[in-house]
Design an enzyme around this catalytic site. Structure first.
Site, PDB file in Angstrom:
ATOM      1  N   LYS A  11       1.228   5.658  -7.269  1.00  0.00           N
ATOM      2  CA  LYS A  11       2.470   5.012  -6.825  1.00  0.00           C
ATOM      3  C   LYS A  11       3.722   5.748  -7.330  1.00  0.00           C
ATOM      4  O   LYS A  11       3.644   6.561  -8.261  1.00  0.00           O
ATOM      5  CB  LYS A  11       2.476   3.561  -7.298  1.00  0.00           C
ATOM      6  N   TYR A  51       0.972  -2.835   3.507  1.00  0.00           N
ATOM      7  CA  TYR A  51       0.788  -4.065   2.723  1.00  0.00           C
ATOM      8  C   TYR A  51       0.928  -5.325   3.581  1.00  0.00           C
ATOM      9  O   TYR A  51       1.304  -6.375   3.047  1.00  0.00           O
ATOM     10  CB  TYR A  51       1.811  -4.103   1.586  1.00  0.00           C
ATOM     11  N   ASN A 114       2.839  -0.573 -11.006  1.00  0.00           N
ATOM     12  CA  ASN A 114       1.588  -0.532 -11.768  1.00  0.00           C
ATOM     13  C   ASN A 114       0.759   0.726 -11.522  1.00  0.00           C
ATOM     14  O   ASN A 114      -0.459   0.713 -11.625  1.00  0.00           O
ATOM     15  CB  ASN A 114       0.787  -1.820 -11.536  1.00  0.00           C
ATOM     16  N   HIS A 117      -2.907   2.103  -6.837  1.00  0.00           N
ATOM     17  CA  HIS A 117      -3.498   1.104  -5.944  1.00  0.00           C
ATOM     18  C   HIS A 117      -4.955   1.486  -5.694  1.00  0.00           C
ATOM     19  O   HIS A 117      -5.275   2.672  -5.616  1.00  0.00           O
ATOM     20  CB  HIS A 117      -2.752   1.078  -4.604  1.00  0.00           C
ATOM     21  N   GLU A 128      -7.312   0.971   5.109  1.00  0.00           N
ATOM     22  CA  GLU A 128      -6.366   1.778   4.325  1.00  0.00           C
ATOM     23  C   GLU A 128      -6.616   3.275   4.499  1.00  0.00           C
ATOM     24  O   GLU A 128      -5.660   4.055   4.632  1.00  0.00           O
ATOM     25  CB  GLU A 128      -6.437   1.353   2.856  1.00  0.00           C
TER      26      GLU A 128
HETATM   27  P1  CMP Z   1      -1.757  -3.307  -5.438  1.00  0.00           P
HETATM   28  O1  CMP Z   1      -3.108  -3.186  -6.030  1.00  0.00           O
HETATM   29  O2  CMP Z   1      -1.193  -2.108  -4.771  1.00  0.00           O
HETATM   30  O3  CMP Z   1      -1.752  -4.528  -4.402  1.00  0.00           O
HETATM   31  C1  CMP Z   1      -0.610  -5.275  -4.118  1.00  0.00           C
HETATM   32  C2  CMP Z   1       0.525  -4.953  -5.019  1.00  0.00           C
HETATM   33  O4  CMP Z   1       1.518  -5.953  -5.086  1.00  0.00           O
HETATM   34  C3  CMP Z   1       0.023  -4.851  -6.455  1.00  0.00           C
HETATM   35  O5  CMP Z   1      -0.757  -3.712  -6.625  1.00  0.00           O
HETATM   36  C4  CMP Z   1       1.325  -4.869  -7.207  1.00  0.00           C
HETATM   37  O6  CMP Z   1       2.000  -3.629  -7.160  1.00  0.00           O
HETATM   38  C5  CMP Z   1       2.101  -5.886  -6.380  1.00  0.00           C
HETATM   39  N1  CMP Z   1       2.027  -7.236  -6.937  1.00  0.00           N
HETATM   40  C6  CMP Z   1       0.961  -8.029  -7.039  1.00  0.00           C
HETATM   41  N2  CMP Z   1       1.284  -9.209  -7.600  1.00  0.00           N
HETATM   42  C7  CMP Z   1       2.604  -9.138  -7.864  1.00  0.00           C
HETATM   43  C8  CMP Z   1       3.532 -10.033  -8.437  1.00  0.00           C
HETATM   44  N3  CMP Z   1       3.165 -11.245  -8.855  1.00  0.00           N
HETATM   45  N4  CMP Z   1       4.801  -9.620  -8.540  1.00  0.00           N
HETATM   46  C9  CMP Z   1       5.173  -8.401  -8.096  1.00  0.00           C
HETATM   47  N5  CMP Z   1       4.333  -7.507  -7.537  1.00  0.00           N
HETATM   48  C10 CMP Z   1       3.065  -7.868  -7.434  1.00  0.00           C
END
Ligand code: CMP
Length: 139
Positions: A11, A51, A114, A117, A128
């Site tokens: 990311k 998404y 984070n 993904h 995906e």
């Molecule tokens: P990812 O695994 O890419 O899947 C969905 C993404 O949404 C997740 O990682 C985070 O980056 C984001 N995400 C999930 N939950 C939250 C949350 N409560 N607040 C903000 N971002 C979130």
């Protein structure tokens, strides 16, 4: 279990902080084969398309703004049990809850930013991979 494919994104936060090489090394060390890889810069609408399952979540706008804020690396990966093994290697979505040694524990800053993904199931992995790669690019 036979070989399985999954999809991953390094990311924009991890790219900006210069962690892409270290994350690719972790993926390699864990035994994943790179089936396809590309660096790209998503538009907001491309991030929204990726998404779409989260379109009704309160964090959707912020998430897709973040995901279109810088370059990413998209990866199609293959190994036995790839989907579950990648999620284990990544750690919990919220890095505060991620186990020691996981990619998110090492490199993620927040639940949104984070670092990585990974697909959560076979049907999402297929969607995906197809969103980012043509069949001829999967080798
Ligand atoms: P990812 O695994 O890419 O899947 C969905 C993404 O949404 C997740 O990682 C985070 O980056 C984001 N995400 C999930 N939950 C939250 C949350 N409560 N607040 C903000 N971002 C979130």
């Amino acid at each position: 279990m036979s070989s399985q494919r999954t999809f991953s994104i390094i990311k924009p936060d991890a790219m900006r902080k210069g962690h892409a090489g270290a994350i690719l090394a972790e993926i390699d060390k864990a035994g994943f084969r790179i089936v396809a890889i590309k660096k790209l810069f998503l538009s907001k609408s491309q991030a929204e398309g990726f998404y779409y399952v989260h379109a009704h979540r309160p964090f959707f706008d912020s998430l897709t703004t973040f995901m279109s804020s810088g370059t990413i690396i998209a990866l199609a990966l293959e190994k036995e049990n790839a989907i579950a093994d990648l999620r284990k290697l990544m750690g919990a979505t919220n890095p505060a809850n991620a186990e020691e040694g996981t990619i998110r524990k090492k490199f993620a800053g927040s639940i949104e930013e984070n670092a990585i993904h990974g697909s959560d199931a076979e049907d999402t992995a297929a969607f995906e991979i197809g969103y980012f790669f043509a069949g001829l690019e999967l080798v």
